[in-house]
Every structure is written in C-alpha cells, then in structure tokens.
Design a protein around this motif. Structure first.
Motif, PDB file in Angstrom:
ATOM      1  N   ARG A 239     -14.539   4.044  -0.382  1.00 18.08           N
ATOM      2  CA  ARG A 239     -13.744   3.271  -1.762  1.00 18.08           C
ATOM      3  C   ARG A 239     -13.337   2.384  -2.100  1.00 18.08           C
ATOM      4  NH1 ARG A 239     -18.267   7.706  -2.699  1.00 18.08           N
ATOM      5  NH2 ARG A 239     -19.691   7.774  -1.317  1.00 18.08           N
ATOM      6  N   ILE A 240     -13.277   2.284  -3.371  1.00 17.75           N
ATOM      7  CA  ILE A 240     -12.273   2.398  -4.421  1.00 17.75           C
ATOM      8  C   ILE A 240     -12.477   2.559  -6.037  1.00 17.75           C
ATOM      9  CG2 ILE A 240     -13.427  -0.045  -5.047  1.00 17.75           C
ATOM     10  CD1 ILE A 240     -10.804  -1.222  -5.295  1.00 17.75           C
ATOM     11  N   ALA A 241     -11.277   3.111  -6.464  1.00 15.62           N
ATOM     12  CA  ALA A 241     -11.585   3.470  -7.761  1.00 15.62           C
ATOM     13  C   ALA A 241     -10.327   3.193  -8.530  1.00 15.62           C
ATOM     14  CB  ALA A 241     -11.530   4.927  -7.940  1.00 15.62           C
ATOM     15  N   ALA A 242     -10.051   2.481  -9.912  1.00 15.24           N
ATOM     16  CA  ALA A 242      -9.813   2.124 -10.808  1.00 15.24           C
ATOM     17  C   ALA A 242      -8.709   3.117 -11.151  1.00 15.24           C
ATOM     18  CB  ALA A 242      -9.847   1.147 -11.903  1.00 15.24           C
ATOM     19  N   LEU A 243      -7.397   2.909 -11.558  1.00 15.00           N
ATOM     20  CA  LEU A 243      -5.979   4.266 -12.326  1.00 15.00           C
ATOM     21  C   LEU A 243      -5.612   3.826 -12.981  1.00 15.00           C
ATOM     22  CD1 LEU A 243      -6.764   7.565 -11.063  1.00 15.00           C
ATOM     23  CD2 LEU A 243      -4.698   6.928 -10.271  1.00 15.00           C
TER      24      LEU A 243
ATOM     25  N   SER B  19     -18.906  13.094   8.633  1.00 17.86           N
ATOM     26  CA  SER B  19     -17.456  13.786   9.252  1.00 17.86           C
ATOM     27  C   SER B  19     -16.315  13.075   9.682  1.00 17.86           C
ATOM     28  CB  SER B  19     -18.010  14.926  10.747  1.00 17.86           C
ATOM     29  OG  SER B  19     -18.669  15.674  10.302  1.00 17.86           O
ATOM     30  N   GLY B  20     -15.092  12.992   9.570  1.00 21.35           N
ATOM     31  CA  GLY B  20     -13.606  11.885  10.180  1.00 21.35           C
ATOM     32  C   GLY B  20     -12.389  13.102   9.179  1.00 21.35           C
ATOM     33  N   ASN B  21     -11.558  11.467   9.743  1.00 21.74           N
ATOM     34  CA  ASN B  21     -10.387  12.281   8.951  1.00 21.74           C
ATOM     35  C   ASN B  21     -10.425  11.367   7.936  1.00 21.74           C
ATOM     36  OD1 ASN B  21      -9.870  13.497  11.822  1.00 21.74           O
ATOM     37  ND2 ASN B  21      -8.858  11.970  12.786  1.00 21.74           N
ATOM     38  N   TYR B  22     -10.058  12.262   6.091  1.00 24.09           N
ATOM     39  CA  TYR B  22      -9.898  11.392   5.088  1.00 24.09           C
ATOM     40  C   TYR B  22      -8.459  10.950   4.359  1.00 24.09           C
ATOM     41  CZ  TYR B  22     -15.262  11.126   5.075  1.00 24.09           C
ATOM     42  OH  TYR B  22     -16.801  10.603   5.368  1.00 24.09           O
ATOM     43  N   SER B  23      -7.871  10.351   3.841  1.00 25.03           N
ATOM     44  CA  SER B  23      -7.414   9.993   3.310  1.00 25.03           C
ATOM     45  C   SER B  23      -7.033   8.879   1.557  1.00 25.03           C
ATOM     46  CB  SER B  23      -6.032   9.336   4.375  1.00 25.03           C
ATOM     47  OG  SER B  23      -6.213   8.399   4.461  1.00 25.03           O
ATOM     48  N   CYS B  24      -6.069   9.078   1.449  1.00 26.05           N
ATOM     49  CA  CYS B  24      -6.430   8.044   0.272  1.00 26.05           C
ATOM     50  C   CYS B  24      -4.822   7.525  -0.005  1.00 26.05           C
ATOM     51  CB  CYS B  24      -5.917   9.461  -1.202  1.00 26.05           C
ATOM     52  SG  CYS B  24      -7.308  10.502  -1.083  1.00 26.05           S
ATOM     53  N   VAL B  25      -4.717   5.691  -0.553  1.00 29.47           N
ATOM     54  CA  VAL B  25      -3.680   5.789  -0.747  1.00 29.47           C
ATOM     55  C   VAL B  25      -3.818   4.524  -1.840  1.00 29.47           C
ATOM     56  CG1 VAL B  25      -3.284   4.855   1.595  1.00 29.47           C
ATOM     57  CG2 VAL B  25      -4.764   3.530   0.362  1.00 29.47           C
ATOM     58  N   TYR B  26      -3.163   3.811  -2.702  1.00 28.72           N
ATOM     59  CA  TYR B  26      -3.792   3.071  -3.584  1.00 28.72           C
ATOM     60  C   TYR B  26      -2.726   1.853  -3.293  1.00 28.72           C
ATOM     61  CZ  TYR B  26       0.897   4.726  -6.186  1.00 28.72           C
ATOM     62  OH  TYR B  26       2.214   4.802  -6.053  1.00 28.72           O
ATOM     63  N   ILE B  27      -2.818   0.937  -4.502  1.00 29.94           N
ATOM     64  CA  ILE B  27      -2.234  -0.412  -4.427  1.00 29.94           C
ATOM     65  C   ILE B  27      -2.521  -1.240  -5.721  1.00 29.94           C
ATOM     66  CG2 ILE B  27      -4.233  -1.240  -3.633  1.00 29.94           C
ATOM     67  CD1 ILE B  27      -3.339  -3.478  -2.207  1.00 29.94           C
TER      68      ILE B  27
ATOM     69  N   ASN C 273      -5.694   0.909  -7.906  1.00 25.93           N
ATOM     70  CA  ASN C 273      -6.595   0.741  -7.038  1.00 25.93           C
ATOM     71  C   ASN C 273      -6.376   1.809  -6.383  1.00 25.93           C
ATOM     72  OD1 ASN C 273      -8.308  -1.001  -8.536  1.00 25.93           O
ATOM     73  ND2 ASN C 273      -6.633  -2.732  -8.012  1.00 25.93           N
ATOM     74  N   VAL C 274      -7.178   2.696  -6.172  1.00 25.64           N
ATOM     75  CA  VAL C 274      -6.809   4.041  -5.610  1.00 25.64           C
ATOM     76  C   VAL C 274      -8.379   4.023  -4.105  1.00 25.64           C
ATOM     77  CG1 VAL C 274      -7.670   6.534  -5.075  1.00 25.64           C
ATOM     78  CG2 VAL C 274      -6.118   5.499  -6.755  1.00 25.64           C
ATOM     79  N   TYR C 275      -8.158   4.347  -2.634  1.00 24.20           N
ATOM     80  CA  TYR C 275      -8.691   4.153  -1.985  1.00 24.20           C
ATOM     81  C   TYR C 275      -8.640   5.086  -1.217  1.00 24.20           C
ATOM     82  CZ  TYR C 275      -8.628  -1.122  -3.004  1.00 24.20           C
ATOM     83  OH  TYR C 275      -8.576  -2.381  -3.250  1.00 24.20           O
ATOM     84  N   LEU C 276     -10.050   5.832  -1.258  1.00 23.14           N
ATOM     85  CA  LEU C 276     -10.309   6.557   0.176  1.00 23.14           C
ATOM     86  C   LEU C 276     -10.702   6.084   1.381  1.00 23.14           C
ATOM     87  CD1 LEU C 276     -11.196   9.486   0.170  1.00 23.14           C
ATOM     88  CD2 LEU C 276     -13.862   8.675   0.151  1.00 23.14           C
ATOM     89  N   CYS C 277     -10.025   7.005   2.050  1.00 24.49           N
ATOM     90  CA  CYS C 277     -10.126   6.070   3.377  1.00 24.49           C
ATOM     91  C   CYS C 277     -10.503   6.803   4.202  1.00 24.49           C
ATOM     92  CB  CYS C 277      -8.801   5.384   4.129  1.00 24.49           C
ATOM     93  SG  CYS C 277      -7.806   4.401   3.135  1.00 24.49           S
ATOM     94  N   LYS C 278     -11.307   6.249   5.559  1.00 27.48           N
ATOM     95  CA  LYS C 278     -11.962   7.689   6.097  1.00 27.48           C
ATOM     96  C   LYS C 278     -11.546   7.094   7.677  1.00 27.48           C
ATOM     97  CE  LYS C 278     -15.997   8.922   8.687  1.00 27.48           C
ATOM     98  NZ  LYS C 278     -18.165   8.361   8.255  1.00 27.48           N
ATOM     99  N   ASN C 279     -11.155   7.597   8.216  1.00 30.14           N
ATOM    100  CA  ASN C 279     -10.430   7.218  10.119  1.00 30.14           C
ATOM    101  C   ASN C 279      -9.279   6.212   9.862  1.00 30.14           C
ATOM    102  OD1 ASN C 279     -11.903   9.176  11.011  1.00 30.14           O
ATOM    103  ND2 ASN C 279     -13.697   7.667  11.336  1.00 30.14           N
ATOM    104  N   GLY C 280      -8.758   6.054   8.695  1.00 28.24           N
ATOM    105  CA  GLY C 280      -7.627   4.818   8.676  1.00 28.24           C
ATOM    106  C   GLY C 280      -8.299   3.443   7.342  1.00 28.24           C
TER     107      GLY C 280
ATOM    108  N   ILE D 214       0.844  -1.525   0.005  1.00 28.97           N
ATOM    109  CA  ILE D 214      -0.100  -0.132   0.232  1.00 28.97           C
ATOM    110  C   ILE D 214       0.472   1.390  -0.175  1.00 28.97           C
ATOM    111  CG2 ILE D 214      -1.465   1.380   1.558  1.00 28.97           C
ATOM    112  CD1 ILE D 214      -3.003  -1.248   2.553  1.00 28.97           C
ATOM    113  N   TYR D 215       0.454   2.556  -0.946  1.00 28.56           N
ATOM    114  CA  TYR D 215       1.092   3.728  -0.904  1.00 28.56           C
ATOM    115  C   TYR D 215       0.204   4.211  -0.905  1.00 28.56           C
ATOM    116  CZ  TYR D 215       4.191   0.154  -3.470  1.00 28.56           C
ATOM    117  OH  TYR D 215       5.139  -0.882  -4.197  1.00 28.56           O
ATOM    118  N   PRO D 216       1.013   6.043  -0.072  1.00 26.69           N
ATOM    119  CA  PRO D 216       0.570   7.073   0.049  1.00 26.69           C
ATOM    120  C   PRO D 216       0.522   7.594  -0.881  1.00 26.69           C
ATOM    121  CG  PRO D 216       2.521   7.009   0.214  1.00 26.69           C
ATOM    122  CD  PRO D 216       2.772   5.516   0.837  1.00 26.69           C
ATOM    123  N   ALA D 217      -1.340   8.437  -1.368  1.00 29.19           N
ATOM    124  CA  ALA D 217      -1.362   9.035  -2.502  1.00 29.19           C
ATOM    125  C   ALA D 217      -1.879  10.430  -1.449  1.00 29.19           C
ATOM    126  CB  ALA D 217      -2.730   9.054  -2.838  1.00 29.19           C
ATOM    127  N   LYS D 218      -2.303  11.774  -2.403  1.00 35.25           N
ATOM    128  CA  LYS D 218      -2.288  12.794  -2.262  1.00 35.25           C
ATOM    129  C   LYS D 218      -3.841  12.946  -1.825  1.00 35.25           C
ATOM    130  CE  LYS D 218       1.931  14.579  -3.932  1.00 35.25           C
ATOM    131  NZ  LYS D 218       1.927  15.934  -5.030  1.00 35.25           N
TER     132      LYS D 218
END
Length: 440
Positions: free
Chosen positions: A63-67, A86-94, A52-59, A18-22
């Motif tokens: 959600r998933i989307a293909a890139l 409401s929450g802490n949102y982040s993105c990762v990809y794999i 595949n890019v994942y939207l994360c909430k609270n870690g 798993i890699y970090p995205a912005k």
C-alpha cells in the motif's frame, strides 16, 4: 499496539532512498474485523519534503499513502481481514513515488495473525497474556477486564533462559507454543555470571548530513523508566555501545555530540540504559528505535521557508522580500536563510535562535531582476550559488519598465493641463479687468 524497528536497506537508485518508519497495530485479530495499521515518522524525519509512506507485508510494499511536510502519521485500513492477511508487516517512507511492489524492505516488524473470533481492543473481555521467548510463547496468564498487568516469575534461571523476551495478548486461549509473535518492545535477557540489566531508550537525530558537520543524537528515557535510581545511557552504533553518559534520577534526556562526522560514522544508531556501568564496547544491544544515519560528502539539510513581497514594481524602486520561518522551525540552533531566484540561492542572511524573520533589500531593480523568488533555510552555511532549492511558496516578481513610462506620460499630461488652465484663467482675469475699465 506494537512498535517496530525497520532496518535500512539500500534502494536501487541514489535518488530513491528508502527510510524506516514505525508501525503500530494489533498482533492478533479475528477474521472479518476491520484493522488499522498506523505508520509513523514522528521523531525520525525532518519536514523538508512531502514523502510517500509504504505499508509492507513480508518485506514487499502493498500500500502507498502520501504524507505532506506537516504530517507525521498515516493510517492504512484493512477491511474484513482473513487468514491470508497474516504476515510480517512494516513501514518505510521515501521522497520518490514508486509502485508499492517495487519497494523491498526488511528488518523488525509487526507479526500480524488473523484467526478466531472477536478483536483485541479495550477492556470489554478477559484476555490471555503470553510471555514469549525469541518470538514463541512460553507462558500464559489470564487477565480479567479490570486488570492491565501480570507478572511472570522465572526461578533459578540458567544460561539456557537467555533470549529476547516480549509480551502479547489475545482474547482466545492458545497453547503458548502455538503462539508466534513479538510484543511492543523486547527485553534482551542474558544469563551469565557477568550479566547486567539493559533497557531500551528512544533516540532522536538526523538521518542524513554532510561530512564535517556537528551532529547531535538525543537519547531519552521519558515515559520509559521510573526515577528511583541514577542510570547510565549508552549510544550504540550497529548494536554495539560507543558512548556513555550518566543520567541522575531527575533527568530524562542526554545528548551525544559528534564533531566533524565522516562517512565512516554512517550506521544504525540507537540508545539503551542500565543502572550498571559497563564499558561501552561490552554492551551489545539495540534501543526502542533506530536512526539510520548516513554521512554524505555532498548532502546538506535544506528546509523551506515562507516568502512575502510584491509581485509587480517599476524599474528603479527599492524592494523588500521578507523570509519567515514562523511556525516552521524550532529554535534550538542558529540558521542561515537564503533568498532564491528561479530555484538558485542569490543572497544569505544569518538568523539566530531568537529570530523568525529576515528582510532582503533590492535597490534600483531592473527587468533582469524579474523571476520566481522563494526562501529556504539551513543550519549549514553554503555559498548561495551552491544552493538549489525552492521554499514553501513562490513570489512571481515582475519589474515593468512600461508601467513607469506610463506614469511619466500621465504626469506630463497633468502638467500640460495645469499650464493650459493657468493660461485660461489669466486671459479671463485680463478680460474681466478690461471690462471694468470700459464701464468706467
């Protein structure tokens, strides 16, 4: 918009890295509005593979989307948001596809708050701007719809004022202490007798390389700083400076080179800059973004190339396969291009940084040469047989011996017909001459 830094967390399997995205999106919105959260891998990943890019909430992934390998960004839309969103949102990809809830990632994030009425976009309304310390509002200033900036002044600062400062804004007016959020970037602010101003810079570089290679990390202040002064740029590993380079006021970019990297060089790399000159080890800070850099003794960067060539030929002919990187790669480095058969390298050719194409020639092909052919390229030089990969497209190449024999048969029939025609014409000529003699 707000940008984040996502720190790397090991996946459960070596094959599920798993890699970090912005992430970019609003921090505060009203209930009922539509929200767009943009996940970006720009400047972070190479384009070898679809991901595949994942939207994360609270870690945790939600959600998933293909890139595909020509895209850098995807947008997740949330309709009719409520306070529960409401929450802490982040993105990762794999590269692998997992169920979203199997993806767990932590790190810096976008603090997303749903409340009140209205939204936060554009200049339609007056807004309130908040100065935050360590993620909590401490000051407020009104900004009318013709203004973009405000300045907060802190007089007679003390060590107690040290902290991570950021800015956010909202159409609603809250008590500063009620606001808990972080802005697009942070200023790590420290008050003591020896403190120096440190600013975040951008970093660009690879995420995964093999041991022993040369690696380039580019630190950039483009669009971040003015050019009044010369500055010193620092390459940081795990938040501590390790290298320094001077940047004069006409320059925006510097490159740090690491030769013969080993596994010990793995870590989280970032860039910062300062007008002051410090010993790198005295500097403790992180930049605008991170490169999660891993050195693996077996890993090499392999990229797809295009292949052009025939699909069907007869035995014994000469065949040309053209491998092309046109429109696929940049031209900073020389590369090695590989012709692959059934996913395994069989030939290699060097391509300098002014070239896009190379041609592999196969003489006197036989049925054994039939197979699925493709092209890839790499900055690293491997034995072709060590390379197992496929390119951007395949040529299904077939060598047919029967086609050649068929052509031979056709040729024989044509020759026989010509001989027969010649004999018939000869007989007719003789008869014509004999007839002429009889008439005399």
């Amino acid at each position: 918009t707000a940008s984040i830094l996502v720190k790397y967390e090991d996946a459960n399997s070596e094959h599920k890295k798993i890699y970090p995205a912005k992430i970019f999106g609003p921090s505060n919105v009203a209930e009922g509005v539509k929200v767009h959260l943009k996940c970006s891998t720009t400047g972070i990943r190479g384009h070898q593979d679809n991901v595949n890019v994942y939207l994360c909430k609270n870690g945790v992934g939600i959600r998933i989307a293909a890139l595909d390998n020509s895209e850098d960004e995807t947008i997740f839309t949330m309709k009719d948001v409520t306070k529960e969103d409401s929450g802490n949102y982040s993105c990762v990809y794999i590269r692998d596809k997992l169920l979203p809830d199997q993806v767990n990632s932590t790190g810096d994030y976008l603090v997303f708050q749903v409340y009140g009425d209205g939204d936060l976009e554009g200049h339609q309304d007056n807004v309130n701007v908040y100065l935050c310390e360590n993620g909590v509002g401490i000051r407020i200033a009104a900004l009318d719809n013709s203004e973009d900036d405000t300045i907060f002044i802190m007089k007679n600062v003390t060590k107690e004022d040290s902290g991570n400062y950021s800015c956010v804004y909202s159409r609603d007016k809250l008590l500063p202490s009620q606001l808990k959020s972080t802005g697009e970037n942070l200023v790590v602010f420290k008050v003591d007798g020896e403190w120096k101003e440190i600013y975040p810079a951008k970093i660009f570089g690879p995420s995964n390389v093999a041991e022993g290679v040369k690696v380039y990390f580019k630190c950039s202040t483009t669009g971040i700083r003015g050019h009044q002064d010369n500055v010193n740029v620092y390459l940081c590993k795990n938040g501590v400076g390790i290298r320094i380079a001077a940047l004069d006021n006409s320059e925006d970019v510097t490159i740090f080179t690491m030769k013969d990297v080993t596994k010990e060089d793995s870590g989280n790399y970032s860039c910062v800059y300062s007008r002051d000159k410090l010993l790198p080890r005295q500097l403790t800070s992180t930049g605008e973004n991170l490169v999660v850099f891993k050195v693996d003794g077996e890993w090499k960067e392999i990229y797809p190339a295009k292949i052009f060539g025939p699909s069907n030929v007869t035995e014994g002919v000469k065949v040309h396969f053209k491998c092309s990187t046109t429109g696929i790669r940049r031209h900073q480095d020389n590369v090695n291009v590989y012709l692959c058969k059934n996913g395994v390298g069989i030939r290699i050719a060097a391509l300098d940084n002014s070239e896009d194409d190379t041609i592999f020639i196969m003489k006197d092909v036989t049925k054994e040469d039939s197979g699925n052919y493709s092209c890839v390229y790499s900055r690293d030089k491997l034995l072709p047989s060590e390379l197992k990969s496929t390119g951007e497209n395949l040529v299904v190449f077939k060598v047919d011996v029967e086609w050649k024999e068929g052509l031979k048969n056709v040729g024989a029939r044509v020759a026989a017909a010509l001989v027969l025609l010649f004999l018939m014409l000869s007989v007719l000529l003789l008869l014509w001459r004999y007839w002429g003699i009889l008439k005399q």
